[in-house]
Design a protein around this motif. Structure first.
Motif, PDB file in Angstrom:
ATOM      1  N   LEU A   7      54.776  33.968  45.459  1.00 33.24           N
ATOM      2  CA  LEU A   7      54.270  32.883  44.621  1.00 33.24           C
ATOM      3  C   LEU A   7      52.831  32.540  44.991  1.00 33.24           C
ATOM      4  O   LEU A   7      52.005  32.267  44.110  1.00 33.24           O
ATOM      5  CB  LEU A   7      55.170  31.660  44.753  1.00 33.24           C
ATOM      6  CG  LEU A   7      54.761  30.434  43.936  1.00 33.24           C
ATOM      7  CD1 LEU A   7      54.819  30.745  42.440  1.00 33.24           C
ATOM      8  CD2 LEU A   7      55.654  29.243  44.262  1.00 33.24           C
ATOM      9  N   MET A   8      52.526  32.539  46.293  1.00 35.90           N
ATOM     10  CA  MET A   8      51.159  32.255  46.715  1.00 35.90           C
ATOM     11  C   MET A   8      50.191  33.305  46.153  1.00 35.90           C
ATOM     12  O   MET A   8      49.071  32.982  45.736  1.00 35.90           O
ATOM     13  CB  MET A   8      51.074  32.224  48.240  1.00 35.90           C
ATOM     14  CG  MET A   8      51.797  31.039  48.882  1.00 35.90           C
ATOM     15  SD  MET A   8      51.169  29.413  48.348  1.00 35.90           S
ATOM     16  CE  MET A   8      52.398  28.937  47.135  1.00 35.90           C
ATOM     17  N   GLU A   9      50.622  34.552  46.152  1.00 32.46           N
ATOM     18  CA  GLU A   9      49.784  35.600  45.551  1.00 32.46           C
ATOM     19  C   GLU A   9      49.636  35.366  44.050  1.00 32.46           C
ATOM     20  O   GLU A   9      48.568  35.615  43.471  1.00 32.46           O
ATOM     21  CB  GLU A   9      50.408  36.969  45.815  1.00 32.46           C
ATOM     22  CG  GLU A   9      50.390  37.384  47.277  1.00 32.46           C
ATOM     23  CD  GLU A   9      51.023  38.745  47.501  1.00 32.46           C
ATOM     24  OE1 GLU A   9      51.435  39.366  46.493  1.00 32.46           O
ATOM     25  OE2 GLU A   9      51.091  39.188  48.660  1.00 32.46           O
ATOM     26  N   GLY A  10      50.724  34.880  43.424  1.00 35.69           N
ATOM     27  CA  GLY A  10      50.653  34.550  42.001  1.00 35.69           C
ATOM     28  C   GLY A  10      49.651  33.452  41.731  1.00 35.69           C
ATOM     29  O   GLY A  10      48.898  33.506  40.741  1.00 35.69           O
ATOM     30  N   PHE A  11      49.609  32.441  42.607  1.00 33.48           N
ATOM     31  CA  PHE A  11      48.615  31.369  42.450  1.00 33.48           C
ATOM     32  C   PHE A  11      47.204  31.929  42.609  1.00 33.48           C
ATOM     33  O   PHE A  11      46.269  31.475  41.930  1.00 33.48           O
ATOM     34  CB  PHE A  11      48.855  30.264  43.482  1.00 33.48           C
ATOM     35  CG  PHE A  11      49.816  29.207  43.016  1.00 33.48           C
ATOM     36  CD1 PHE A  11      49.452  28.314  42.011  1.00 33.48           C
ATOM     37  CD2 PHE A  11      51.068  29.096  43.570  1.00 33.48           C
ATOM     38  CE1 PHE A  11      50.328  27.342  41.568  1.00 33.48           C
ATOM     39  CE2 PHE A  11      51.961  28.122  43.149  1.00 33.48           C
ATOM     40  CZ  PHE A  11      51.590  27.242  42.146  1.00 33.48           C
ATOM     41  N   GLY A  12      47.038  32.892  43.519  1.00 28.65           N
ATOM     42  CA  GLY A  12      45.723  33.502  43.687  1.00 28.65           C
ATOM     43  C   GLY A  12      45.228  34.147  42.401  1.00 28.65           C
ATOM     44  O   GLY A  12      44.034  34.125  42.100  1.00 28.65           O
ATOM     45  N   THR A  13      46.174  34.704  41.622  1.00 30.12           N
ATOM     46  CA  THR A  13      45.797  35.299  40.327  1.00 30.12           C
ATOM     47  C   THR A  13      45.621  34.230  39.262  1.00 30.12           C
ATOM     48  O   THR A  13      44.625  34.216  38.521  1.00 30.12           O
ATOM     49  CB  THR A  13      46.880  36.304  39.877  1.00 30.12           C
ATOM     50  OG1 THR A  13      47.030  37.320  40.860  1.00 30.12           O
ATOM     51  CG2 THR A  13      46.505  36.934  38.543  1.00 30.12           C
ATOM     52  N   ALA A  14      46.599  33.295  39.172  1.00 35.20           N
ATOM     53  CA  ALA A  14      46.593  32.311  38.088  1.00 35.20           C
ATOM     54  C   ALA A  14      45.438  31.326  38.197  1.00 35.20           C
ATOM     55  O   ALA A  14      45.044  30.722  37.191  1.00 35.20           O
ATOM     56  CB  ALA A  14      47.920  31.551  38.074  1.00 35.20           C
ATOM     57  N   LEU A  15      44.894  31.138  39.403  1.00 37.70           N
ATOM     58  CA  LEU A  15      43.790  30.187  39.583  1.00 37.70           C
ATOM     59  C   LEU A  15      42.421  30.794  39.296  1.00 37.70           C
ATOM     60  O   LEU A  15      41.408  30.110  39.426  1.00 37.70           O
ATOM     61  CB  LEU A  15      43.816  29.629  41.013  1.00 37.70           C
ATOM     62  CG  LEU A  15      44.957  28.650  41.318  1.00 37.70           C
ATOM     63  CD1 LEU A  15      44.983  28.282  42.789  1.00 37.70           C
ATOM     64  CD2 LEU A  15      44.846  27.388  40.453  1.00 37.70           C
ATOM     65  N   GLN A  16      42.394  32.055  38.902  1.00 33.61           N
ATOM     66  CA  GLN A  16      41.121  32.643  38.488  1.00 33.61           C
ATOM     67  C   GLN A  16      40.653  31.971  37.197  1.00 33.61           C
ATOM     68  O   GLN A  16      41.471  31.588  36.357  1.00 33.61           O
ATOM     69  CB  GLN A  16      41.278  34.148  38.281  1.00 33.61           C
ATOM     70  CG  GLN A  16      41.585  34.916  39.551  1.00 33.61           C
ATOM     71  CD  GLN A  16      41.755  36.398  39.305  1.00 33.61           C
ATOM     72  OE1 GLN A  16      41.244  36.934  38.320  1.00 33.61           O
ATOM     73  NE2 GLN A  16      42.477  37.078  40.186  1.00 33.61           N
ATOM     74  N   PRO A  17      39.347  31.800  37.030  1.00 35.47           N
ATOM     75  CA  PRO A  17      38.834  31.012  35.897  1.00 35.47           C
ATOM     76  C   PRO A  17      39.353  31.459  34.532  1.00 35.47           C
ATOM     77  O   PRO A  17      39.710  30.625  33.691  1.00 35.47           O
ATOM     78  CB  PRO A  17      37.313  31.187  36.004  1.00 35.47           C
ATOM     79  CG  PRO A  17      37.073  31.465  37.446  1.00 35.47           C
ATOM     80  CD  PRO A  17      38.261  32.248  37.917  1.00 35.47           C
TER      81      PRO A  17
END
Length: 522
Positions: A7-17
């Motif tokens: 999930l943390m890796e998913g946040f790393g992707t989803a938080l991209q502009p």
């Protein structure tokens, strides 16, 4: 812990502009269309599906997820201020929310709907985070016979529960199965049900069916029932500085939690969905209310808004569990999202979390982000949503028809697709006119070819022995569950009718009281 790190890796992707922009656009558009009467998330996803083929998969699904969550919330605004649910899961909200608005408590009703949606959506997404990977690992062990049983469960429950008549629901389901069979048989290579038309040789694209039923059919149906005169919207009398009183908050937080606990598990089963969850939540809140709080039901009980709205959004997250882990859509919107997966050559199911893990976890992370965006957007912008309600219906639906035709042409860039769209739209109009639900038709068309493939595979393995379909312990369990579900559904239908009858009696009693007496009583 593996789920947490993923999930943390998913946040790393989803938080991209670029993905944040997609999420923001999704929740904004989803809320806007959820606000408009008769336009739900299924129609919006169907309209946008042909227009997103140029996007890469992660951005497209973050956009669709935002529309899905936004549409679930937006329907509450229409229900409360207009007494017209934007989508079927908001019917219960209209019962109490509109009465609150008429007594000057519309701000509190909208606030409890927004905060309840945030609480339920976040909690249910957390449950999805940890349940979905476990369900995917379990799904790897299922064979063709087990999938046949699951699809029969989905067919019958979705067909029987979505609509006022079981027979009409199953008729809609059968029509969807027929459309799904049009084209070339993958095993024999023979054309079937093409009526000699070359354009049908490749089958009917699910995008055309979805857009035709939800956009064209709905626009024709609403156009046939348009009334002259402006739409009457209950005004918001208080500023947003006075969202909820302490007493209203005290009566809301328990229904928020109970609605979440009711909505998520109901959303995960094929017979579930937000519609069933909201009715169960409303019945539970009414039964648990005591004294003067019980007397408030039917006259603007805030618990009757807080509980069902929480159940609505929790069920929306629950629906994603069978979609992502088994490839089973249990709602119309989920069916269209499954079609979107297939257009990108991605098959939801047991292998999804292994083969496309970055996409799945970015999608789940975007649900958390979308919930926060919904809360931030919808509390301050309610005045703008009220103005959206004032859009003349003929302009609105003319635009929908235009975008539907453009989207249909964009599928294969052939004029014949627009004609197919029109034919399916007319079918959708008559289905609404005579009370046939359209959701089972879309679900059946999506699952039909998958069901045929699994059934043929199971019979090939058993050398044509049909008894193999009931020899798997899991399949037997599913069929027994199906019998239990139908018994429970009949009970729920009875409770739903009883609730409707009680509300009708309340309205009759209210109308029978003279105006002066009513003002004295209030």
């Amino acid at each position: 812990m593996d789920s947490f790190f993923a999930l943390m890796e998913g946040f790393g992707t989803a938080l991209q502009p670029q993905y944040l922009l997609m999420a923001l656009l999704g929740v904004f558009v989803g809320t806007a269309v959820g606000v408009l009467p008769g336009i739900g998330p299924a129609m919006t996803v169907a309209l946008l599906l042909p227009l997103t083929y140029s996007l890469e998969p992660t951005g497209a699904f973050i956009l669709f997820a935002g529309i899905y969550y936004g549409g679930m919330y937006g329907g509450s605004t229409t229900s409360i201020l207009l007494n017209t649910p934007g989508e079927s899961a908001s019917i219960i909200t209209a019962l109490e929310g509109n009465r609150m608005a008429k007594t000057g408590r519309g701000t509190a009703a909208l606030a409890t709907a927004a905060i309840g949606s945030f609480v339920a959506g976040t909690a249910a997404t957390a449950a999805l985070t940890f349940i979905a990977p476990l369900a995917a690992k379990w799904a790897v062990q299922l064979g063709p016979v087990d999938y046949v049983a699951l699809m029969i469960l989905a067919f019958l429950t979705v067909g029987a529960l979505l609509g006022s008549s079981i027979s009409r629901g199953l008729a809609s389901l059968s029509m969807g199965l027929f459309i799904g069979l049009v084209g070339v048989d993958l095993i024999s290579g023979q054309q079937r049900f093409t009526f000699g038309l070359p354009v049908l040789g490749d089958g009917i694209d699910v995008v055309l069916v979805a857009v035709g039923l939800f956009a064209v059919g709905e626009a024709l149906y609403v156009g046939s029932r348009l009334r002259r005169g402006p739409v009457e919207v209950v005004p918001i009398t208080k500023g947003w500085r006075n969202w909820m009183t302490r007493d209203e908050l005290r009566h809301s937080w328990k229904p928020w939690l109970r609605g979440t606990a009711i909505g998520f598990p109901i959303g995960t089963i094929p017979a579930g969905g937000a519609d069933v969850a909201t009715f169960v939540s409303y019945a539970a809140e009414k039964k648990l209310a005591k004294g003067e709080r019980k007397d408030q039901f039917g006259h603007g009980a805030i618990e009757g808004v807080a509980g069902p709205e929480s159940a609505n959004n929790a069920a929306a997250a629950g629906v994603l569990v069978p979609l992502l882990t088994l490839g089973l859509p249990t709602t119309a919107t989920a069916a269209i999202m499954l079609a979107a997966f297939q257009r990108y050559n991605i098959q939801p199911g047991s292998q999804l979390f292994e083969g496309n893990a970055p996409l799945v976890w970015a999608l789940i992370a975007s649900l958390y982000i979308g919930n926060v965006m919904l809360l931030v957007l919808n509390l301050p912008l309610v005045g703008m949503w009220v103005r959206v309600l004032q859009i003349p219906r003929h302009y609105l639906y003319a635009g929908i028809l235009t975008f539907a035709a453009m989207g249909a042409f964009a599928v294969n860039f052939i004029p014949a697709d627009v004609m197919i769209l029109l034919v399916i739209g007319v079918i959708g109009f008559f289905m609404r006119r005579f009370g046939y639900p359209v959701a089972p038709m879309v679900v059946a068309m999506i699952l039909g070819p998958m069901f045929e493939a699994q059934l043929r595979r199971a019979l090939s393995i058993s050398q044509g022995d049909p008894m193999t379909l009931v020899q798997s312990p899991f399949a037997v369990f599913v069929y027994l569950s199906l019998a239990v579900i139908f018994v429970v559904s009949l009970w729920l239908k009875g409770r739903e009718r009883q609730t409707g009858d009680e509300l009708e009696h309340l309205e009759d009693d209210e109308r029978s009281v003279p105006t002066d007496a009513r003002s004295e009583r209030s």
